[in-house]
Scaffold this motif. Structure first.
Motif, PDB file in Angstrom:
ATOM      1  N   LEU A   6       0.855  -1.183   0.000  1.00 58.28           N
ATOM      2  CA  LEU A   6       0.000   0.000   0.000  1.00 58.28           C
ATOM      3  C   LEU A   6       0.890   1.232   0.000  1.00 58.28           C
ATOM      4  CD1 LEU A   6      -2.716  -1.032   2.602  1.00 58.28           C
ATOM      5  CD2 LEU A   6      -2.840  -1.121   0.126  1.00 58.28           C
ATOM      6  N   LEU A   7       0.702   2.062  -0.979  1.00 58.31           N
ATOM      7  CA  LEU A   7       1.495   3.268  -1.090  1.00 58.31           C
ATOM      8  C   LEU A   7       0.608   4.473  -0.823  1.00 58.31           C
ATOM      9  CD1 LEU A   7       3.421   2.367  -4.360  1.00 58.31           C
ATOM     10  CD2 LEU A   7       4.229   2.172  -2.010  1.00 58.31           C
ATOM     11  N   PRO A   8       1.176   5.498  -0.181  1.00 64.92           N
ATOM     12  CA  PRO A   8       0.350   6.673   0.122  1.00 64.92           C
ATOM     13  C   PRO A   8      -0.018   7.445  -1.126  1.00 64.92           C
ATOM     14  CG  PRO A   8       2.640   7.094   0.659  1.00 64.92           C
ATOM     15  CD  PRO A   8       2.540   5.642   0.269  1.00 64.92           C
ATOM     16  N   ILE A   9      -1.172   8.070  -1.079  1.00 61.05           N
ATOM     17  CA  ILE A   9      -1.597   9.002  -2.116  1.00 61.05           C
ATOM     18  C   ILE A   9      -1.651  10.365  -1.454  1.00 61.05           C
ATOM     19  CG2 ILE A   9      -3.468   9.694  -3.647  1.00 61.05           C
ATOM     20  CD1 ILE A   9      -4.228   6.743  -3.844  1.00 61.05           C
ATOM     21  N   PHE A  10      -0.912  11.304  -2.014  1.00 62.20           N
ATOM     22  CA  PHE A  10      -0.834  12.632  -1.436  1.00 62.20           C
ATOM     23  C   PHE A  10      -1.609  13.638  -2.273  1.00 62.20           C
ATOM     24  CE2 PHE A  10       3.328  10.783  -0.111  1.00 62.20           C
ATOM     25  CZ  PHE A  10       3.101  10.791   1.247  1.00 62.20           C
ATOM     26  N   ARG A  11      -2.134  14.628  -1.602  1.00 67.27           N
ATOM     27  CA  ARG A  11      -2.733  15.769  -2.290  1.00 67.27           C
ATOM     28  C   ARG A  11      -1.587  16.699  -2.709  1.00 67.27           C
ATOM     29  NH1 ARG A  11      -7.873  15.955  -2.689  1.00 67.27           N
ATOM     30  NH2 ARG A  11      -9.271  14.918  -1.253  1.00 67.27           N
ATOM     31  N   THR A  12      -1.907  17.649  -3.549  1.00 70.47           N
ATOM     32  CA  THR A  12      -0.901  18.566  -4.083  1.00 70.47           C
ATOM     33  C   THR A  12      -0.119  19.256  -2.974  1.00 70.47           C
ATOM     34  OG1 THR A  12      -2.233  18.913  -6.055  1.00 70.47           O
ATOM     35  CG2 THR A  12      -0.579  20.588  -5.562  1.00 70.47           C
ATOM     36  N   GLU A  13      -0.805  19.758  -1.965  1.00 68.32           N
ATOM     37  CA  GLU A  13      -0.131  20.467  -0.871  1.00 68.32           C
ATOM     38  C   GLU A  13       0.875  19.560  -0.158  1.00 68.32           C
ATOM     39  OE1 GLU A  13      -1.392  22.276   3.427  1.00 68.32           O
ATOM     40  OE2 GLU A  13      -2.722  22.710   1.734  1.00 68.32           O
ATOM     41  N   GLU A  14       0.511  18.294   0.053  1.00 68.63           N
ATOM     42  CA  GLU A  14       1.422  17.350   0.709  1.00 68.63           C
ATOM     43  C   GLU A  14       2.635  17.053  -0.176  1.00 68.63           C
ATOM     44  OE1 GLU A  14      -1.796  14.722   3.219  1.00 68.63           O
ATOM     45  OE2 GLU A  14      -1.802  14.610   1.022  1.00 68.63           O
ATOM     46  N   LEU A  15       2.415  16.910  -1.479  1.00 75.21           N
ATOM     47  CA  LEU A  15       3.534  16.673  -2.397  1.00 75.21           C
ATOM     48  C   LEU A  15       4.486  17.862  -2.421  1.00 75.21           C
ATOM     49  CD1 LEU A  15       1.927  14.827  -5.411  1.00 75.21           C
ATOM     50  CD2 LEU A  15       3.773  14.013  -3.946  1.00 75.21           C
ATOM     51  N   ARG A  16       3.953  19.059  -2.347  1.00 72.58           N
ATOM     52  CA  ARG A  16       4.808  20.248  -2.318  1.00 72.58           C
ATOM     53  C   ARG A  16       5.710  20.235  -1.076  1.00 72.58           C
ATOM     54  NH1 ARG A  16       4.185  21.875  -7.184  1.00 72.58           N
ATOM     55  NH2 ARG A  16       2.262  22.854  -7.843  1.00 72.58           N
ATOM     56  N   ARG A  17       5.178  19.780   0.056  1.00 78.69           N
ATOM     57  CA  ARG A  17       5.999  19.688   1.276  1.00 78.69           C
ATOM     58  C   ARG A  17       7.098  18.637   1.114  1.00 78.69           C
ATOM     59  NH1 ARG A  17       1.003  20.504   4.122  1.00 78.69           N
ATOM     60  NH2 ARG A  17       0.803  18.280   4.497  1.00 78.69           N
ATOM     61  N   VAL A  18       6.772  17.505   0.499  1.00 81.79           N
ATOM     62  CA  VAL A  18       7.776  16.461   0.254  1.00 81.79           C
ATOM     63  C   VAL A  18       8.866  17.002  -0.672  1.00 81.79           C
ATOM     64  CG1 VAL A  18       8.180  14.197  -0.786  1.00 81.79           C
ATOM     65  CG2 VAL A  18       6.192  14.547   0.687  1.00 81.79           C
ATOM     66  N   GLU A  19       8.461  17.686  -1.735  1.00 80.00           N
ATOM     67  CA  GLU A  19       9.429  18.269  -2.667  1.00 80.00           C
ATOM     68  C   GLU A  19      10.332  19.277  -1.961  1.00 80.00           C
ATOM     69  OE1 GLU A  19       6.864  19.900  -5.669  1.00 80.00           O
ATOM     70  OE2 GLU A  19       6.996  18.094  -6.908  1.00 80.00           O
ATOM     71  N   ALA A  20       9.747  20.131  -1.126  1.00 78.74           N
ATOM     72  CA  ALA A  20      10.527  21.151  -0.417  1.00 78.74           C
ATOM     73  C   ALA A  20      11.540  20.515   0.528  1.00 78.74           C
ATOM     74  CB  ALA A  20       9.596  22.087   0.357  1.00 78.74           C
ATOM     75  N   ALA A  21      11.156  19.428   1.174  1.00 77.01           N
ATOM     76  CA  ALA A  21      12.066  18.746   2.095  1.00 77.01           C
ATOM     77  C   ALA A  21      13.230  18.096   1.357  1.00 77.01           C
ATOM     78  CB  ALA A  21      11.304  17.692   2.903  1.00 77.01           C
ATOM     79  N   ALA A  22      13.060  17.836   0.091  1.00 77.89           N
ATOM     80  CA  ALA A  22      14.096  17.161  -0.697  1.00 77.89           C
ATOM     81  C   ALA A  22      14.782  18.119  -1.665  1.00 77.89           C
ATOM     82  CB  ALA A  22      13.474  15.992  -1.451  1.00 77.89           C
ATOM     83  N   ARG A  23      14.743  19.415  -1.410  1.00 75.17           N
ATOM     84  CA  ARG A  23      15.293  20.429  -2.315  1.00 75.17           C
ATOM     85  C   ARG A  23      16.744  20.166  -2.721  1.00 75.17           C
ATOM     86  NH1 ARG A  23      11.881  22.677  -5.165  1.00 75.17           N
ATOM     87  NH2 ARG A  23      10.350  23.862  -4.056  1.00 75.17           N
ATOM     88  N   GLU A  24      17.532  19.616  -1.833  1.00 73.26           N
ATOM     89  CA  GLU A  24      18.956  19.422  -2.124  1.00 73.26           C
ATOM     90  C   GLU A  24      19.218  18.204  -3.003  1.00 73.26           C
ATOM     91  OE1 GLU A  24      21.046  21.836  -1.312  1.00 73.26           O
ATOM     92  OE2 GLU A  24      19.267  22.815  -0.501  1.00 73.26           O
ATOM     93  N   GLN A  25      18.198  17.417  -3.275  1.00 64.58           N
ATOM     94  CA  GLN A  25      18.367  16.234  -4.108  1.00 64.58           C
ATOM     95  C   GLN A  25      17.982  16.559  -5.547  1.00 64.58           C
ATOM     96  OE1 GLN A  25      16.600  12.693  -2.524  1.00 64.58           O
ATOM     97  NE2 GLN A  25      16.832  13.402  -0.420  1.00 64.58           N
ATOM     98  N   PRO A  26      18.586  15.885  -6.501  1.00 60.28           N
ATOM     99  CA  PRO A  26      18.279  16.159  -7.923  1.00 60.28           C
ATOM    100  C   PRO A  26      16.983  15.482  -8.355  1.00 60.28           C
ATOM    101  CG  PRO A  26      19.934  14.443  -7.748  1.00 60.28           C
ATOM    102  CD  PRO A  26      19.652  14.908  -6.343  1.00 60.28           C
ATOM    103  N   LEU A  27      15.855  15.904  -7.764  1.00 58.38           N
ATOM    104  CA  LEU A  27      14.581  15.248  -8.032  1.00 58.38           C
ATOM    105  C   LEU A  27      14.168  15.335  -9.494  1.00 58.38           C
ATOM    106  CD1 LEU A  27      12.430  16.240  -4.928  1.00 58.38           C
ATOM    107  CD2 LEU A  27      13.694  14.129  -5.329  1.00 58.38           C
ATOM    108  N   MET A  28      14.324  16.502 -10.095  1.00 62.32           N
ATOM    109  CA  MET A  28      13.880  16.673 -11.483  1.00 62.32           C
ATOM    110  C   MET A  28      14.683  15.768 -12.416  1.00 62.32           C
ATOM    111  SD  MET A  28      13.256  20.192 -13.572  1.00 62.32           S
ATOM    112  CE  MET A  28      11.940  20.657 -12.432  1.00 62.32           C
TER     113      MET A  28
END
Length: 181
Positions: A6-28
């Motif tokens: 079972l994998l979580p499903i996030f709303r847009t606001e939650e995904l933005r927080r995950v992205e912000a927490a990982a700013r130093e990683q080459p996510l794109m």
């Protein structure tokens, strides 16, 4: 019976927080590499050229990474970009510069002579909560009318990621590459 995780499903606001927490990683870069791998495996991808629709935000940045990676694999890639490179968010701007630095170029409309086998939709991702502007709606309509399979990045452009509501013309994707969750 196969057990499924079972994998979580996030709303847009939650995904933005995950992205912000990982700013130093080459996510794109990682997202674009993963999406390029999905594109390569799609039916017909090796039979012709790939059209990439890149939007004016981070979804467009993902699209530029996909385009660069597919060019590295010797695909014939055409990229449609109607935005202004100088106005792209930082990561998307870096992706655009890397694409251009690798010899890639963009056009502002789908080439009339384009006869490809795959379209990558990187116009708008999870943040879209309004109908597409006419200039992008026309690209969506032409992509849908092409009869080619479409790979959407994050979520098909025109679709509200939180509600699933279509806000006017919406990409009819054969597959969607999602990132993070």
């Amino acid at each position: 019976m196969v057990a499924m995780a079972l994998l979580p499903i996030f709303r847009t606001e939650e995904l933005r927080r995950v992205e912000a927490a990982a700013r130093e990683q080459p996510l794109m870069e990682r997202a674009g590499l993963a999406a390029a791998a999905v594109a390569v495996d799609m039916p017909g991808a090796r039979d012709g050229s790939v059209l990439v629709l890149a939007g004016p935000g981070n979804n467009g940045g993902d699209a530029f990474v996909v385009a660069r990676r597919l060019r590295e694999l010797f695909f014939d890639v055409a990229v449609v970009f109607r935005g202004e490179a100088a106005r792209l968010p930082a990561d998307a701007g870096n992706a655009h510069r890397a694409f251009a630095g690798a010899g890639g170029s963009t056009v502002t409309d789908i080439p009339a002579e384009w006869r490809g086998s795959l379209i990558v939709d990187g116009l708008f991702g999870i943040g879209l909560a309004r109908p597409l502007a006419a200039e992008y709606a026309s690209l969506v309509e032409r992509a849908n009318a092409s009869g080619m399979p479409i790979l959407a990045l994050d979520v098909p452009s025109g679709l509200d990621a939180d509600t699933g509501a279509a806000r006017g013309p919406t990409i009819r994707a054969a597959a969607t590459a999602t990132f993070l969750a």
